[in-house]
Design a protein around this motif. Sequence first.
Motif, PDB file in Angstrom:
ATOM      1  N   SER A 196       7.374 -10.024  -6.772  1.00  0.00           N
ATOM      2  CA  SER A 196       6.034 -10.466  -6.363  1.00  0.00           C
ATOM      3  C   SER A 196       5.116  -9.301  -5.997  1.00  0.00           C
ATOM      4  O   SER A 196       3.884  -9.433  -6.056  1.00  0.00           O
ATOM      5  CB  SER A 196       6.137 -11.441  -5.191  1.00  0.00           C
ATOM      6  N   ASP A 197       5.700  -8.160  -5.618  1.00  0.00           N
ATOM      7  CA  ASP A 197       4.884  -7.002  -5.244  1.00  0.00           C
ATOM      8  C   ASP A 197       4.824  -5.952  -6.347  1.00  0.00           C
ATOM      9  O   ASP A 197       4.400  -4.816  -6.099  1.00  0.00           O
ATOM     10  CB  ASP A 197       5.436  -6.350  -3.968  1.00  0.00           C
ATOM     11  N   ALA A 198       5.241  -6.315  -7.545  1.00  0.00           N
ATOM     12  CA  ALA A 198       5.341  -5.328  -8.631  1.00  0.00           C
ATOM     13  C   ALA A 198       4.003  -4.675  -8.951  1.00  0.00           C
ATOM     14  O   ALA A 198       3.941  -3.496  -9.286  1.00  0.00           O
ATOM     15  CB  ALA A 198       5.918  -5.985  -9.885  1.00  0.00           C
ATOM     16  N   GLU A 199       2.924  -5.423  -8.842  1.00  0.00           N
ATOM     17  CA  GLU A 199       1.614  -4.896  -9.235  1.00  0.00           C
ATOM     18  C   GLU A 199       1.140  -3.758  -8.346  1.00  0.00           C
ATOM     19  O   GLU A 199       0.246  -2.996  -8.730  1.00  0.00           O
ATOM     20  CB  GLU A 199       0.581  -6.015  -9.257  1.00  0.00           C
ATOM     21  N   LYS A 200       1.766  -3.606  -7.175  1.00  0.00           N
ATOM     22  CA  LYS A 200       1.390  -2.492  -6.306  1.00  0.00           C
ATOM     23  C   LYS A 200       1.691  -1.152  -6.958  1.00  0.00           C
ATOM     24  O   LYS A 200       1.072  -0.135  -6.634  1.00  0.00           O
ATOM     25  CB  LYS A 200       2.139  -2.596  -4.968  1.00  0.00           C
ATOM     26  N   ILE A 201       2.643  -1.150  -7.897  1.00  0.00           N
ATOM     27  CA  ILE A 201       2.997   0.087  -8.601  1.00  0.00           C
ATOM     28  C   ILE A 201       1.798   0.636  -9.358  1.00  0.00           C
ATOM     29  O   ILE A 201       1.602   1.851  -9.461  1.00  0.00           O
ATOM     30  CB  ILE A 201       4.169  -0.164  -9.568  1.00  0.00           C
ATOM     31  N   LEU A 202       0.976  -0.268  -9.896  1.00  0.00           N
ATOM     32  CA  LEU A 202      -0.144   0.148 -10.723  1.00  0.00           C
ATOM     33  C   LEU A 202      -1.405   0.447  -9.922  1.00  0.00           C
ATOM     34  O   LEU A 202      -2.365   0.996 -10.467  1.00  0.00           O
ATOM     35  CB  LEU A 202      -0.469  -0.952 -11.753  1.00  0.00           C
ATOM     36  N   SER A 203      -1.400   0.083  -8.648  1.00  0.00           N
ATOM     37  CA  SER A 203      -2.605   0.310  -7.851  1.00  0.00           C
ATOM     38  C   SER A 203      -2.739   1.786  -7.528  1.00  0.00           C
ATOM     39  O   SER A 203      -1.762   2.466  -7.205  1.00  0.00           O
ATOM     40  CB  SER A 203      -2.555  -0.503  -6.556  1.00  0.00           C
ATOM     41  N   LYS A 204      -3.959   2.301  -7.633  1.00  0.00           N
ATOM     42  CA  LYS A 204      -4.220   3.708  -7.350  1.00  0.00           C
ATOM     43  C   LYS A 204      -4.535   3.885  -5.872  1.00  0.00           C
ATOM     44  O   LYS A 204      -5.273   3.090  -5.290  1.00  0.00           O
ATOM     45  CB  LYS A 204      -5.404   4.202  -8.186  1.00  0.00           C
ATOM     46  N   PRO A 205      -3.972   4.921  -5.238  1.00  0.00           N
ATOM     47  CA  PRO A 205      -4.267   5.141  -3.816  1.00  0.00           C
ATOM     48  C   PRO A 205      -5.722   5.531  -3.624  1.00  0.00           C
ATOM     49  O   PRO A 205      -6.354   6.107  -4.502  1.00  0.00           O
ATOM     50  CB  PRO A 205      -3.336   6.315  -3.444  1.00  0.00           C
ATOM     51  N   GLN A 206      -6.239   5.163  -2.473  1.00  0.00           N
ATOM     52  CA  GLN A 206      -7.609   5.542  -2.145  1.00  0.00           C
ATOM     53  C   GLN A 206      -7.703   7.058  -2.007  1.00  0.00           C
ATOM     54  O   GLN A 206      -6.815   7.687  -1.427  1.00  0.00           O
ATOM     55  CB  GLN A 206      -8.048   4.876  -0.829  1.00  0.00           C
ATOM     56  N   PRO A 207      -8.753   7.666  -2.542  1.00  0.00           N
ATOM     57  CA  PRO A 207      -8.874   9.125  -2.422  1.00  0.00           C
ATOM     58  C   PRO A 207      -8.970   9.542  -0.961  1.00  0.00           C
ATOM     59  O   PRO A 207      -9.633   8.880  -0.152  1.00  0.00           O
ATOM     60  CB  PRO A 207     -10.168   9.443  -3.181  1.00  0.00           C
ATOM     61  N   LEU A 208      -8.276  10.617  -0.626  1.00  0.00           N
ATOM     62  CA  LEU A 208      -8.287  11.108   0.742  1.00  0.00           C
ATOM     63  C   LEU A 208      -9.598  11.824   1.027  1.00  0.00           C
ATOM     64  O   LEU A 208     -10.114  12.565   0.189  1.00  0.00           O
ATOM     65  CB  LEU A 208      -7.116  12.081   0.964  1.00  0.00           C
ATOM     66  N   LYS A 209     -10.104  11.591   2.207  1.00  0.00           N
ATOM     67  CA  LYS A 209     -11.306  12.285   2.624  1.00  0.00           C
ATOM     68  C   LYS A 209     -10.941  13.688   3.057  1.00  0.00           C
ATOM     69  O   LYS A 209     -10.068  13.882   3.906  1.00  0.00           O
ATOM     70  CB  LYS A 209     -11.978  11.536   3.786  1.00  0.00           C
TER      71      LYS A 209
END
Length: 202
Positions: free
Chosen positions: A89-102
């Motif tokens: 159910s959480d597989a799609e998190k793999i494809l999510s891009k992390p928010q750019p660090l400030k």
Amino acid sequence: MNIQGLDYNTGREQLLLPEYGREIQKMVDHAVSLPTREERLRCAKTIVRLMETKVPQIRENANYEQTLWDHLYLMSHKQLDIDWPFDVSDAEKILSKPQPLKLPQGDIRLRHYGRMVKELWDKLKTMPEGPERDELARLTANQMKRDLMQWGHGTIDDEKVADDLARYTDGVIQLDLGTFTFERYVPGAMEPSVKRNGKKKK
């Protein structure tokens, strides 16, 4: 140029997880098309074993089996109807891009000096006179000169460093260029007191 009968990658569907290759993707597509859940599951287990051999370094992860089944789920475009041995159910998190660090730079007007030098100026403005402040002023002046030499491709006037140091410490630090000696610095070279192995010269 397209030649009739030849199959180019540029004309194919883009792979979601290209590390597994197009043949594995074709197997996943085939598994989705099988008529029964039992056949689809049996085929899926075979595919996961092949995926593991394709990317053997994945075994270095503690939960690599979960990752493989997550990848299979994604490669099937969530269409593979089986009794999943792992929760995907959480597989799609793999494809999510992390928010750019400030970047922790804040508002730096003089980017050629950077935040560290600005903090040194602020420190010098509040320090009492004495050997400790003199030493910090010496280190700051040399760092400023190194920064300016890198920014200015290797040439800089000592008076520029002295003027900037006085200006940005509100006049607290006044270098006497008649007695102050800057460290010798060659852009791209290592510090003269350090060998390549990291040990100081005797």
